[in-house]
Scaffold this active site. Structure first.
Site, mmCIF file in Angstrom:
data_model
loop_
_atom_site.group_PDB
_atom_site.id
_atom_site.type_symbol
_atom_site.label_atom_id
_atom_site.label_comp_id
_atom_site.label_asym_id
_atom_site.label_seq_id
_atom_site.Cartn_x
_atom_site.Cartn_y
_atom_site.Cartn_z
ATOM 1 C CG ASP A 131 16.951 -2.673 -26.981
ATOM 2 O OD1 ASP A 131 16.787 -2.595 -25.748
ATOM 3 O OD2 ASP A 131 15.997 -2.581 -27.783
ATOM 4 C CB SER A 132 15.710 -6.336 -24.580
ATOM 5 O OG SER A 132 14.792 -5.383 -25.095
ATOM 6 C CE1 TYR A 144 17.067 -8.956 -22.230
ATOM 7 C CE2 TYR A 144 18.180 -6.893 -21.713
ATOM 8 C CZ TYR A 144 18.213 -8.167 -22.245
ATOM 9 O OH TYR A 144 19.385 -8.646 -22.774
ATOM 10 N N GLY A 145 11.651 -5.943 -19.843
ATOM 11 C CA GLY A 145 10.952 -5.056 -18.901
ATOM 12 C C GLY A 145 9.958 -5.724 -17.985
ATOM 13 C CB CYS A 147 18.252 -1.419 -23.409
ATOM 14 S SG CYS A 147 17.022 -2.355 -22.491
ATOM 15 C CG ASN A 148 15.335 4.010 -21.554
ATOM 16 O OD1 ASN A 148 15.587 5.134 -21.178
ATOM 17 N ND2 ASN A 148 15.122 3.736 -22.828
ATOM 18 C CB THR A 149 14.730 -2.307 -19.358
ATOM 19 O OG1 THR A 149 13.585 -1.680 -19.926
ATOM 20 C CG2 THR A 149 14.305 -3.311 -18.323
ATOM 21 C CB CYS A 163 10.793 1.849 -23.445
ATOM 22 S SG CYS A 163 10.962 0.261 -24.312
ATOM 23 C CB THR A 164 15.077 2.184 -27.395
ATOM 24 O OG1 THR A 164 15.259 0.868 -26.855
ATOM 25 C CG2 THR A 164 16.094 3.128 -26.769
ATOM 26 C CG HIS A 165 11.178 -2.097 -27.938
ATOM 27 N ND1 HIS A 165 12.300 -2.288 -27.179
ATOM 28 C CD2 HIS A 165 11.045 -3.212 -28.715
ATOM 29 C CE1 HIS A 165 12.836 -3.466 -27.469
ATOM 30 N NE2 HIS A 165 12.096 -4.048 -28.401
HETATM 31 N N1 DGL Z 1 14.015 -1.247 -25.339
HETATM 32 C C1 DGL Z 1 14.145 -1.449 -23.946
HETATM 33 C C2 DGL Z 1 14.157 -0.160 -23.147
HETATM 34 O O1 DGL Z 1 14.573 0.865 -23.649
HETATM 35 C C3 DGL Z 1 13.460 -2.585 -23.239
HETATM 36 C C4 DGL Z 1 12.271 -3.276 -23.796
HETATM 37 C C5 DGL Z 1 12.054 -4.617 -23.116
HETATM 38 O O2 DGL Z 1 12.792 -5.537 -23.443
HETATM 39 O O3 DGL Z 1 11.151 -4.727 -22.263
HETATM 40 O O4 DGL Z 1 13.817 -0.146 -21.993
#
Ligand code: DGL
Length: 262
Positions: free
Chosen positions: A7-8, A39-40, A71-73, A181-183
């Site tokens: 993940d990021s 990342y997003g 990480c979805n992004t 988003c996993t966060h």
């Molecule tokens: N946790 C990440 C996701 O699922 C990205 C968060 C990020 O770095 O912006 O998209």
């Protein structure tokens, strides 16, 4: 089996928290790209470059047998290229749109994610394939990534941010909020307080771990006390020392508590 989760940042720990309990005999590696998070809100070419570096490290140097892009992004913009480059099973994550729509055919669904995911072609295709009734609204919540990285989970700032982001939506008309988003999973307690009880949470964490097991021919067990071992890396550097490891365990413990909130 040597399984890498990537993940990021610390969002992917919400996937690891589940994976290491249902696959307790595997050997996990977790890679948080601490140097480049978030990342997003960055450019798509920049994120593609970060993902290439991470895969190079995980597959070529660490010899991972499978990689979960938690990480979805990163999945949105880079998973197709990684699948062309590497032969190991690569499990990506996309906002759980199909799962949310299957729960209720009448009410609306709010899909939350990062700006890259919300604006990406992959999510557009997913929505046009499944949202035949036009029930989905999209909302980017980039500040949640920053709050999570700062370990600010429950605070007036978090609550105000979420209240004002959600204010335009009449949530009584919604059956679910997709945490794309996993966060975002770290904020389920605050979200639960400010949303009507009739709005349920939907995320892809469990489904991703099931897909991992299916693709690698592993058998999951019911989540229990036993947890798989994991080696942690931050942008390719081994995480060592009691303090740094305790910080990660703190995130994992919170992730486990958040899993109970539905
Ligand atoms: N946790 C990440 C996701 O699922 C990205 C968060 C990020 O770095 O912006 O998209």
């Amino acid at each position: 089996m040597r399984i890498a989760l990537f993940d990021s940042g610390i969002g992917g720990l919400t996937v690891l928290s589940h994976a290491r309990r249902v696959l307790p005999s595997e050997d996990f590696l977790f890679f948080a790209d601490r140097d480049h998070v978030p990342y997003g809100t960055k450019s798509v070419p920049a994120v593609r470059g970060f993902v290439r570096e991470a895969f190079h490290f995980l597959v070529e140097q660490q010899k991972a047998d499978a990689v979960v892009v938690a990480c979805n992004t990163a999945t949105s913009v880079a998973v197709d290229e990684m699948r062309r480059l590497y032969a190991v099973p690569i499990i990506g994550m996309e906002p759980a749109v199909k799962k949310a729509l299957a729960r209720d055919t009448e009410r609306r669904v709010l899909v939350t994610a990062t700006p890259i995911t919300v604006n990406g072609e992959k999510l557009r295709c997913l929505i046009s394939a499944y949202d035949t009734g036009g029930c989905i609204d999209l909302l980017a919540l980039p500040r949640l990534v920053e709050f999570a990285e700062e370990r600010e989970f429950v605070s007036p700032r978090v609550e105000n941010y979420l209240r004002s982001a959600l204010a335009p939506y009449d949530l009584i008309n919604y059956s679910a909020i997709v945490l794309g988003c996993t966060h975002f999973n770290y904020f389920k307690d605050t979200l639960r307080q400010i949303m009507p009880q009739t709005v349920g949470f939907v995320d892809g964490n469990e489904g991703t771990v099931e897909e991992l097991a299916r693709r690698t021919n592993l058998r999951t067990v019911p989540a229990g006390e036993r947890k798989a071992l994991c080696t942690f890396f931050e942008s390719g550097r081994l995480v060592e020392g009691a303090e740094a490891l305790a910080r990660i365990e703190g995130y994992l413990a919170r992730a486990e508590r958040m899993e109970e909130i539905v």
